[in-house]
Design an enzyme around this catalytic site. Structure first.
Site, PDB file in Angstrom:
ATOM      1  N   HIS A 140       0.828  -1.203   0.000  1.00  0.00           N
ATOM      2  CA  HIS A 140       0.000   0.000   0.000  1.00  0.00           C
ATOM      3  C   HIS A 140       0.868   1.262   0.000  1.00  0.00           C
ATOM      4  CE1 HIS A 140      -2.926  -2.865   2.014  1.00  0.00           C
ATOM      5  NE2 HIS A 140      -3.661  -2.391   1.029  1.00  0.00           N
TER       6      HIS A 140
ATOM      7  N   GLY B 181      -2.992  -1.353  -7.293  1.00  0.00           N
ATOM      8  CA  GLY B 181      -1.953  -2.367  -7.408  1.00  0.00           C
ATOM      9  C   GLY B 181      -2.308  -3.446  -8.408  1.00  0.00           C
TER      10      GLY B 181
ATOM     11  N   ARG C 151      -4.396 -10.060   4.126  1.00  0.00           N
ATOM     12  CA  ARG C 151      -4.853 -11.367   4.610  1.00  0.00           C
ATOM     13  C   ARG C 151      -3.698 -12.300   4.951  1.00  0.00           C
ATOM     14  NH1 ARG C 151      -9.296 -10.100   0.904  1.00  0.00           N
ATOM     15  NH2 ARG C 151     -11.252 -10.194   2.084  1.00  0.00           N
TER      16      ARG C 151
END
EC number: 6.3.2.1
Length: 288
Positions: A33, A148, A188
């Site tokens: 990020h 992304g 995750r």
């Protein structure tokens, strides 16, 4: 850095901007990020990062309630990366009434792969992204949004949405950020046990093997595309043998995510995969 929570406050903060840049996220930020934020920083006169866990893109059995929410830590990372505004709405801020108007992508792109295994996912994505665009970017002659490449199909869907609605928004993509061992960075990944984390690189390795076998097939010439189903089946079997539950490991054209034909070759193809390791679902892709 300013943190705002309502669309009205966001628009007020952006009132003097002529070319804002936006990085949409669901928070729980990692280095991938931050790479998006750093790429977006020089692309506009003010940089907004949104943090919102979007209920519309989760299926009933998925991890909406348990998805990591780490706003304070996220804001610290964003401030260090040079972000100007964090837009962190509550659900009632972004959806003050039931969101009955939704943006549904073309089924030819939105109903395969991720859209097949997660029905309605891309409608949820398109709806929230359109709302974020409306809140942060529209009404200006030019703006930029950065996404992304790890979410390869999502990136394609958003590009097509922007094109079809003639939105004055430049969509910029950033290569997938990876750990030293090749695992694609993902929020995750935190769900993985230490043992599973060691096993998690098997997905990227399976995609690399599929890509390599596909390149070899194209170099051999002839009706190479007929070999693709067998190569995909071999990749799936390899993952299953290591305890994974794959949804798909497949070779597709980059242009439309359809199955390749004999005229396609390296430079036009992408290998994509999604699989569960334990209860954690991971996705990855590799262009070739």
């Amino acid at each position: 850095m300013h943190v705002v929570h309502t669309i009205a406050d966001l628009r007020q903060a952006l009132a003097g901007s002529q070319h804002p840049a936006l990085v949409p996220t669901m928070g729980n930020l990692h280095e991938g990020h931050i790479a998006l934020v750093q790429r977006a920083k020089p692309l506009g006169d003010i940089l907004v990062t949104s943090i919102f866990v979007n209920r519309l893109q989760f299926l009933p059995h998925e991890d909406f309630d348990s998805y990591p929410r780490t706003l304070q830590d996220d804001c610290a990372k964003l401030e260090a990366a040079g972000c100007d505004i964090v837009f962190a709405p509550k659900e009632s801020d972004l959806y003050p009434e039931p969101q009955t108007f939704k943006v549904t992508p073309d089924p030819a792109l939105g109903d395969l792969l991720e859209g097949h295994f997660r029905p309605g996912f891309f409608t949820g994505v398109c709806t929230v992204v359109m709302k974020l665009f409306s809140a942060a970017l529209l009404g200006r002659p030019r703006s930029t949004a950065v996404f992304g490449q790890k979410d390869y199909q999502q990136l394609m869907v958003i590009r097509h949405m922007v094109q079809q609605f003639a939105l004055p928004i430049d969509i910029v993509s950033v290569a997938t950020a990876r750990a030293d061992d090749g695992l694609a960075l993902s929020s995750r990944n935190r769900y993985l046990s230490p043992e599973q984390r060691e096993q998690a690189t098997a997905l990227s390795k399976a995609l690399q093997a599929l890509a390599q076998a596909s390149v070899q097939a194209t170099q051999a010439g002839g009706a190479w595309a007929s070999q693709v189903p067998a190569l995909e089946a071999q990749a799936l079997a390899t993952l299953r043998a290591q305890g994974w539950q794959p949804d798909y490991l497949t070779l597709r054209r980059r242009s439309d995510l359809q199955a390749p034909n004999d005229q396609d070759g390296p430079g036009t193809l992408v290998a994509l995969g999604a699989a569960r390791l334990g209860t954690t679902r991971l996705i990855d892709n590799l262009e070739l």
